[in-house]
Design an enzyme around this catalytic site. Sequence first.
Site, short mmCIF file in Angstrom:
data_model
loop_
_atom_site.label_atom_id
_atom_site.label_comp_id
_atom_site.label_asym_id
_atom_site.label_seq_id
_atom_site.Cartn_x
_atom_site.Cartn_y
_atom_site.Cartn_z
CB VAL A 102 -0.95 0.00 1.23
CG1 VAL A 102 -1.94 -1.14 1.14
CG2 VAL A 102 -0.17 -0.06 2.54
CG ASP A 103 4.96 0.51 -0.50
OD1 ASP A 103 4.82 0.49 -1.74
OD2 ASP A 103 5.53 -0.41 0.13
CG HIS A 118 -3.96 -5.75 0.13
ND1 HIS A 118 -2.99 -6.46 0.80
CD2 HIS A 118 -4.83 -6.69 -0.37
CE1 HIS A 118 -3.24 -7.76 0.71
NE2 HIS A 118 -4.35 -7.92 0.01
CB CYS A 126 -15.95 9.69 4.58
SG CYS A 126 -17.30 9.72 5.79
CB CYS A 180 -16.07 13.13 7.10
SG CYS A 180 -16.52 13.50 5.39
CB CYS A 183 -20.98 13.29 6.33
SG CYS A 183 -19.75 12.07 6.90
#
Length: 288
Positions: A102-103, A118, A126, A180, A183
């Site tokens: 995930v880098d 991934h 969110c 967030c 929202c």
Amino acid sequence: MDEQRYAVLREVVGRGGVLALTGAGMSTASGIPDYRGPDGRRRVQPMQHAEFVGSATGRQRYWARASVGWERFAAAAPNAAHRAVADLERVGVVDHVLTQNVDGLHQEAGARRVVELHGSLGRVVCLDCEEVTTRDQVHAWLVEANPGFLRQASDPGQVRPDGDVALPEELVAGFRSPRCLVCGGDRLKPDVVFFGGSVPRSTVDRAFELLSGALSLLVLGSSLRVMSGYRFVRRARRDGIPVLVVTRGQTRADAETTVHLDALLDDVLPRLADEVARAPSRPRAGPA
């Protein structure tokens, strides 16, 4: 290095049509450790999907630890193995890269056809309204909302593969989690698949589609202990596609592997990329 096995690896990769599947071992030389050692045993307990989604306390713990680890994680640079994979793509033998990491280091190294199984820590989503924000922006909010926190955690230890670090619970207790801006909810999540979560169906389908057109599957730096990667080995074996593995130690798929080279990626991949690039060009051939 086992030269006989390396010769088989070079021969099959040199035919082209390679789909690379990369794991955490790709990034250890960049300072991002993997979850498991060469013996396959898990060294640290990662954040669990159910804990993050279902518990405000779990989210607070994650974001506190991640705020400390982010700057070092984001500063990690591609290593020789990442650059070699990009070179193999550039010369036309690697068609696509499936990465469990995930880098974003494959893309930073120059690879262009990357599927992130991934997700990416560089994005935050969110879970309530689906607003997407950059991780850098969220980090800036966390620093502002928690003055002095990073100074208090000045010696947090080693950053983990998902960008967080281990911290004392008493330090985490007063941490303010992000909310967030659209929202107002507190269910902001890095756009990654935590342990216990599921890879999006569209991503899995795309990966299987790429595998169906590949001449070989090249597994790099993965023990294949989790199904999100192992399933592609199983499909390759079912369809008669050679499976090549370069990683330290045993893997879950040893019985299904055409050749397994137990070696450091930094020792194998730069040499492989150089030799493949210098080899005479030849027509793309089918699997043996």
